[in-house]
Design a protein around this motif. Sequence first.
Motif, short mmCIF file in Angstrom:
data_model
loop_
_atom_site.label_atom_id
_atom_site.label_comp_id
_atom_site.label_asym_id
_atom_site.label_seq_id
_atom_site.Cartn_x
_atom_site.Cartn_y
_atom_site.Cartn_z
N MET A 183 -4.41 -5.01 -8.84
CA MET A 183 -4.21 -3.65 -8.38
C MET A 183 -5.53 -2.92 -8.26
O MET A 183 -6.46 -3.15 -9.04
N GLY A 184 -5.61 -2.04 -7.28
CA GLY A 184 -6.75 -1.17 -7.12
C GLY A 184 -6.36 -0.03 -6.20
O GLY A 184 -5.82 -0.27 -5.12
N VAL A 185 -6.56 1.20 -6.64
CA VAL A 185 -6.12 2.34 -5.84
C VAL A 185 -7.25 3.34 -5.65
O VAL A 185 -8.25 3.33 -6.38
N ARG A 186 -7.04 4.19 -4.67
CA ARG A 186 -7.89 5.35 -4.47
C ARG A 186 -6.98 6.56 -4.44
O ARG A 186 -5.86 6.48 -3.92
N ALA A 187 -7.43 7.67 -4.99
CA ALA A 187 -6.64 8.91 -4.92
C ALA A 187 -7.58 10.09 -4.71
O ALA A 187 -8.67 10.15 -5.29
N SER A 188 -7.15 11.01 -3.86
CA SER A 188 -7.87 12.26 -3.62
C SER A 188 -6.85 13.33 -3.33
O SER A 188 -5.91 13.11 -2.56
N ARG A 189 -7.00 14.49 -3.97
CA ARG A 189 -6.02 15.58 -3.84
C ARG A 189 -4.61 15.09 -4.13
O ARG A 189 -3.65 15.52 -3.51
N TRP A 190 -4.51 14.14 -5.05
CA TRP A 190 -3.24 13.54 -5.48
C TRP A 190 -2.57 12.73 -4.37
O TRP A 190 -1.36 12.50 -4.42
N TYR A 208 0.84 -1.19 0.00
CA TYR A 208 0.00 0.00 0.00
C TYR A 208 0.88 1.25 0.00
O TYR A 208 1.31 1.71 1.06
N PRO A 209 1.18 1.82 -1.18
CA PRO A 209 1.88 3.10 -1.20
C PRO A 209 0.89 4.23 -0.89
O PRO A 209 -0.13 4.36 -1.56
N ILE A 210 1.19 4.98 0.15
CA ILE A 210 0.36 6.14 0.50
C ILE A 210 1.24 7.36 0.25
O ILE A 210 2.03 7.78 1.09
N LEU A 211 1.11 7.87 -0.96
CA LEU A 211 2.01 8.91 -1.46
C LEU A 211 1.27 10.20 -1.73
O LEU A 211 0.11 10.18 -2.16
N ASP A 212 1.95 11.32 -1.53
CA ASP A 212 1.48 12.59 -2.08
C ASP A 212 2.11 12.71 -3.45
O ASP A 212 3.31 12.99 -3.57
N LEU A 213 1.32 12.49 -4.49
CA LEU A 213 1.88 12.50 -5.84
C LEU A 213 2.39 13.88 -6.25
O LEU A 213 3.15 13.99 -7.22
N ASP A 214 2.03 14.93 -5.52
CA ASP A 214 2.63 16.24 -5.75
C ASP A 214 4.14 16.19 -5.50
O ASP A 214 4.88 17.05 -5.99
N ASN A 215 4.58 15.20 -4.74
CA ASN A 215 6.01 15.02 -4.51
C ASN A 215 6.71 14.28 -5.65
O ASN A 215 7.94 14.21 -5.69
N PHE A 216 5.93 13.71 -6.56
CA PHE A 216 6.49 12.87 -7.62
C PHE A 216 6.01 13.33 -8.99
O PHE A 216 6.76 13.90 -9.77
N PHE A 217 4.75 13.08 -9.32
CA PHE A 217 4.13 13.51 -10.58
C PHE A 217 2.63 13.39 -10.40
O PHE A 217 2.15 12.47 -9.73
#
Length: 235
Positions: free
Chosen positions: A161-168, A103-112
């Motif tokens: 795979m299955g993900v959720r994203a909100s505010r990146w 489970y990666p819990i990332l702020d994609l603003d830090n990546f892309f």
Amino acid sequence: MNKNIELQDLGFKDYKQTWDYQENLFKAIVDTKIKNRRENAALETKNYFLFVEHPHVYTLGKSGDMSNLLVDEAQLKAKNASFYKVNRGGDITYHGPGQIVGYPILDLDNFFTDIHKYLRFLEEMIILTLAEYGLKAERSPGETGVWLDVGTPFARKICAMGVRASRWVTMHGFALNVNADLGYFDLMIPCGIRGKAVTSLNVELGLEKVDESEVKAKLLKHFKSLFEAEFYQGS
């Protein structure tokens, strides 16, 4: 941009407890982002990568079809399995012993800021890891996850795979079958896709058991390279 990721291996842990824990980490990152926007602040957002192994459990994504679970509550109980409707994408999937769940819990603003790219990178991490075991894993057009023998009558899925994203900010993730009991997949229509088999790394290699810690190390190596990230050990 903070590309440092706190790595936590939760060991063998109940699905609902892990889901709640994910939600807490996810909310803390989102709250920081909201605070930054409202107060014109510049607080750093954290990133996490959780490894976990769950007791037998079936989960249904928000767009999933309940009819893809082929057993009732009593039959689930007889199999020592539980069931949850969850807030990720995708249909039904199974988690259980012998499966590496990440489970990666990332702020994609830090990546892309590109969810499509994020999913493709997760798939690529799996593909590169399996290549180290001599397996040619691939994507299947229109079907998220990682497969073997795509485009043949013998196509079989090895990673869901299955993900959720909100505010990146991301949560949920991937489930790689390493030493999984494939009999549990017979109790559902995996990911709602009929007529395609499921496999596990040990089956493909003809081994009784594959070293899961070795697989995790390979996954992290490729994740680190793809995301240009650094890991540090969490509690």
